[in-house]
Design an enzyme around this catalytic site. Sequence first.
Site, mmCIF file in Angstrom:
data_model
loop_
_atom_site.group_PDB
_atom_site.id
_atom_site.type_symbol
_atom_site.label_atom_id
_atom_site.label_comp_id
_atom_site.label_asym_id
_atom_site.label_seq_id
_atom_site.Cartn_x
_atom_site.Cartn_y
_atom_site.Cartn_z
ATOM 1 N N ASP A 151 32.170 55.803 35.045
ATOM 2 C CA ASP A 151 31.615 56.470 36.230
ATOM 3 C C ASP A 151 32.648 57.483 36.728
ATOM 4 O O ASP A 151 33.753 57.562 36.208
ATOM 5 C CB ASP A 151 31.261 55.448 37.326
ATOM 6 C CG ASP A 151 32.493 54.770 37.906
ATOM 7 O OD1 ASP A 151 33.326 54.301 37.123
ATOM 8 O OD2 ASP A 151 32.644 54.717 39.143
ATOM 9 N N HIS A 465 29.943 52.682 27.425
ATOM 10 C CA HIS A 465 29.344 53.050 28.716
ATOM 11 C C HIS A 465 30.278 54.055 29.376
ATOM 12 O O HIS A 465 31.188 53.691 30.126
ATOM 13 C CB HIS A 465 29.153 51.815 29.589
ATOM 14 C CG HIS A 465 28.431 52.093 30.873
ATOM 15 N ND1 HIS A 465 27.062 52.188 30.958
ATOM 16 C CD2 HIS A 465 28.885 52.323 32.124
ATOM 17 C CE1 HIS A 465 26.703 52.449 32.199
ATOM 18 N NE2 HIS A 465 27.797 52.533 32.937
ATOM 19 N N ASP A 510 27.961 46.643 21.451
ATOM 20 C CA ASP A 510 28.342 48.065 21.417
ATOM 21 C C ASP A 510 27.114 48.902 21.777
ATOM 22 O O ASP A 510 26.525 49.565 20.932
ATOM 23 C CB ASP A 510 28.870 48.421 20.022
ATOM 24 C CG ASP A 510 29.344 49.866 19.950
ATOM 25 O OD1 ASP A 510 29.710 50.431 21.002
ATOM 26 O OD2 ASP A 510 29.348 50.444 18.840
ATOM 27 N N GLU A 519 32.164 49.194 28.890
ATOM 28 C CA GLU A 519 32.626 50.367 29.640
ATOM 29 C C GLU A 519 34.090 50.620 29.277
ATOM 30 O O GLU A 519 34.683 49.885 28.463
ATOM 31 C CB GLU A 519 32.466 50.139 31.162
ATOM 32 C CG GLU A 519 32.604 51.442 31.947
ATOM 33 C CD GLU A 519 32.169 51.365 33.418
ATOM 34 O OE1 GLU A 519 31.619 50.344 33.844
ATOM 35 O OE2 GLU A 519 32.404 52.364 34.122
HETATM 36 O O1 G3I Z 1 38.680 36.349 39.142
HETATM 37 C C1 G3I Z 1 37.483 35.648 38.771
HETATM 38 C C2 G3I Z 1 37.800 34.384 38.057
HETATM 39 O O2 G3I Z 1 38.500 33.537 38.902
HETATM 40 C C3 G3I Z 1 36.503 33.755 37.567
HETATM 41 O O3 G3I Z 1 36.778 32.622 36.795
HETATM 42 C C4 G3I Z 1 35.701 34.732 36.724
HETATM 43 C C5 G3I Z 1 34.341 34.194 36.297
HETATM 44 O O4 G3I Z 1 33.423 35.230 36.048
HETATM 45 O O5 G3I Z 1 35.493 35.896 37.461
HETATM 46 C C6 G3I Z 1 36.654 36.546 37.896
HETATM 47 O O6 G3I Z 1 36.218 37.617 38.670
HETATM 48 C C7 G3I Z 1 35.765 38.744 37.992
HETATM 49 C C8 G3I Z 1 36.488 39.926 38.606
HETATM 50 O O7 G3I Z 1 36.029 41.098 38.002
HETATM 51 C C9 G3I Z 1 38.002 39.845 38.450
HETATM 52 O O8 G3I Z 1 38.431 40.215 37.190
HETATM 53 C C10 G3I Z 1 34.278 38.904 38.167
HETATM 54 O O9 G3I Z 1 33.592 37.865 37.501
HETATM 55 C C11 G3I Z 1 33.813 40.238 37.638
HETATM 56 O O10 G3I Z 1 32.456 40.451 37.937
HETATM 57 C C12 G3I Z 1 34.655 41.348 38.207
HETATM 58 O O11 G3I Z 1 34.378 42.504 37.462
HETATM 59 C C13 G3I Z 1 34.855 43.736 37.932
HETATM 60 C C14 G3I Z 1 33.681 44.699 38.007
HETATM 61 O O12 G3I Z 1 34.147 45.986 38.327
HETATM 62 C C15 G3I Z 1 32.632 44.283 39.012
HETATM 63 O O13 G3I Z 1 33.138 44.234 40.280
HETATM 64 C C16 G3I Z 1 35.880 44.240 36.930
HETATM 65 O O14 G3I Z 1 37.056 43.436 36.993
HETATM 66 C C17 G3I Z 1 36.246 45.673 37.238
HETATM 67 O O15 G3I Z 1 37.047 46.156 36.204
HETATM 68 C C18 G3I Z 1 34.980 46.519 37.345
HETATM 69 O O16 G3I Z 1 35.348 47.795 37.686
HETATM 70 C C19 G3I Z 1 34.365 48.804 37.551
HETATM 71 C C20 G3I Z 1 34.258 49.467 38.905
HETATM 72 O O17 G3I Z 1 33.695 48.568 39.809
HETATM 73 C C21 G3I Z 1 33.478 50.770 38.832
HETATM 74 N N1 G3I Z 1 33.979 51.626 37.801
HETATM 75 C C22 G3I Z 1 33.986 51.012 36.498
HETATM 76 C C23 G3I Z 1 34.812 49.763 36.472
HETATM 77 C C24 G3I Z 1 34.842 49.115 35.090
HETATM 78 O O18 G3I Z 1 33.668 48.493 34.741
HETATM 79 O O1 9MR Z 2 27.693 52.964 35.509
HETATM 80 C C1 9MR Z 2 28.145 51.990 36.429
HETATM 81 C C2 9MR Z 2 29.439 51.402 35.966
HETATM 82 O O2 9MR Z 2 30.434 52.408 35.931
HETATM 83 C C3 9MR Z 2 29.842 50.236 36.835
HETATM 84 O O3 9MR Z 2 30.955 49.576 36.292
HETATM 85 C C4 9MR Z 2 28.691 49.268 36.974
HETATM 86 C C5 9MR Z 2 28.988 48.117 37.905
HETATM 87 O O4 9MR Z 2 29.302 48.530 39.164
HETATM 88 O O5 9MR Z 2 27.541 49.903 37.426
HETATM 89 C C6 9MR Z 2 27.095 50.938 36.573
HETATM 90 O O6 9MR Z 2 25.965 51.534 37.129
HETATM 91 C C7 9MR Z 2 24.766 50.819 36.980
HETATM 92 C C8 9MR Z 2 24.324 50.292 38.328
HETATM 93 O O7 9MR Z 2 25.235 49.342 38.795
HETATM 94 C C9 9MR Z 2 22.950 49.710 38.237
HETATM 95 N N1 9MR Z 2 22.015 50.650 37.675
HETATM 96 C C10 9MR Z 2 22.386 51.121 36.329
HETATM 97 C C11 9MR Z 2 23.747 51.750 36.348
HETATM 98 C C12 9MR Z 2 24.182 52.090 34.916
HETATM 99 O O8 9MR Z 2 23.526 53.159 34.405
#
Ligand code: G3I
Ligand code: 9MR
Length: 538
Positions: A151, A465, A510, A519
């Site tokens: 994103d 992604h 993939d 992603e």
């Molecule tokens: O820390 C807990 C752990 O204690 C637990 O056992 C485990 C079970 O699922 O979850 C862990 O938490 C996770 C957390 O990341 C910490 O790593 C959550 O499940 C997981 O949903 C969460 O994911 C994050 C995600 O955003 C959703 O919030 C990713 O780390 C983070 O890298 C990702 O970041 C996104 C940005 O929001 C938007 N841009 C892209 C980016 C990459 O996908």
């Molecule tokens: O593209 C988004 C990605 O960068 C984020 O990690 C993710 C979780 O926040 O969300 C993706 O966007 C999706 C949105 O959350 C729900 N609708 C579809 C989007 C992907 O095309």
Amino acid sequence: MDEQHMIQVNQVGYVKKSIKVAISTVPGPFQVRDRKTNLVVLERTSSGPIEDQDSNQTIYQLDFTEMEAEGTYQLSQSGVASPAFTIGTNVYQPLHKGLTKAFYYFRCGMDLTEQYAGKWAHKACHLQEGTVYHDPSRRLDSSGGWHDAGDYGKYTVAAAKALADLLLACQYYPGAFQYKAGIPESEQQMPDILNECQYELDWLLKMQDKETGGVFHKLTTKNFPGLAVMPEEDQAELYFSPVSATATATFAAIMAVASRVYKEVDEDHAEKYLEAAHDAWNWLEQHPVFAGFKNPSEITTGEYGDKEDRDERYWAAAELYCTTKEAKYHRKFCELAGENFDKISLGWADVGGYGTRTYLSLPSEMTDPAIYQELKSVWMEKAEQLVDNSKENGYVISLKTADYIWGSNMVLLNQAMFLLMTNRLAPDKKYERYALEHLHYLLGRNATNYSYVTGFGENAVRNIHHRPSAADNVEEPVPGLVSGGPDRGLHDPCAAEKLQGCPPAKCFIDHQESYATNEVTIYWNSPAVFVVSHWVGK
Ligand code: G3I
Ligand code: 9MR
Ligand code: ZN
Ligand code: CA
């Protein structure tokens, strides 16, 4: 290829003088073949079986350590072939360049010209001012920096983690960065890695609210744009989300680091970074009570929330102390060191490990001996745990079942990075050895048989992604990007539909819609740069 029978290798290659093991799902004799002639150059037999819990399969190790002749090879076993790989010296140099160049491709706010970006060139994006969400009368310059990921948002804590890894890589391994990276600033005196990081740091300065010293948590549109939208087509209004303590503290920490690193090469910038760090610290002192960040109601982009901000404050105190040697930072560091929170992780939400690493690298006259000893023993205990985990694991990595989360490849790489940091603190070949095993997993020796870095490996991920890769009509994805890897939580609809019932290490697809498994982000690339740096030139 028989679906049941797979031979998994590091698809980039193996260092000549290193332990070389592949994984097969079938036992028996195997051959190392010269790729060009197909002639067998070595024949051995597998060892095992090993019951690998996280991939829920029986696996066998194929050890070809004794192969040291430089070349390109494939393994074969009962008519099945592995992806190709090389053996040689400096086999990871192109990968290192690719992983580092990826940050140029993440750049926002400038034309990526054909000269540097080749077929992935595109126009400048996100040049408009951003609106301060809770005070729309304020519009501020927001341009520059790196997009976060697939994103186009830009998030402070994510930026700080990425910069921390890259600036540390550059300090630990200056020799690994002695090349021109093919970026517009290459003619300048500094190493290109410092040029690249400066592009991000100078944007990050814009995230600081000059009125208070606090740092805005993030800068994004209200919602994510569609997947097929190029950055320059994403024209929606940009908002600065409110200031947070985690953003402000990680900002203070990384600016304090940058003021040290740039002192030798760019004194003006070094001073600016230090001043910004001081202002952020003052804000933290005025806001001692924890208040986690939550997205404002209309904003649905990444939240980067955090349940704990003492680790961020602890990191900031460590870096400001290291840079300025002022007793007040040491006092705060020692006070926090006595409290109970994670001081050994290196994630975007758990940054205590960065603070501890820095404190452990200080000269003894600057540290409190009891606190130093306590932190060192906690650190070493974790290192031993990672080594033990790796020894027990069929793929020779330290990941446990619970580690296959969103961005599991960051967990993997952080742990490899931790082992290499330990190797600096208390040198021992075993730390290097097991760190390298983690790299083998990343590059294809894993249960999915994918190399998780675009453009590197015969069977590398392709359908990441990543909006530019999805939208640019170029066949190949932008190269050098680290995919998130298996996520047993199946946190996106694509993964949830296609991967039901998969064992943790195989919860990966993939597919460009699988944002929870495939992603890419700056802070998954950054620990990869650190880790690979260790083997450049070897
Ligand atoms: O820390 C807990 C752990 O204690 C637990 O056992 C485990 C079970 O699922 O979850 C862990 O938490 C996770 C957390 O990341 C910490 O790593 C959550 O499940 C997981 O949903 C969460 O994911 C994050 C995600 O955003 C959703 O919030 C990713 O780390 C983070 O890298 C990702 O970041 C996104 C940005 O929001 C938007 N841009 C892209 C980016 C990459 O996908
Ligand atoms: O593209 C988004 C990605 O960068 C984020 O990690 C993710 C979780 O926040 O969300 C993706 O966007 C999706 C949105 O959350 C729900 N609708 C579809 C989007 C992907 O095309
Ligand atoms: Zn942009
Ligand atoms: Ca935290």
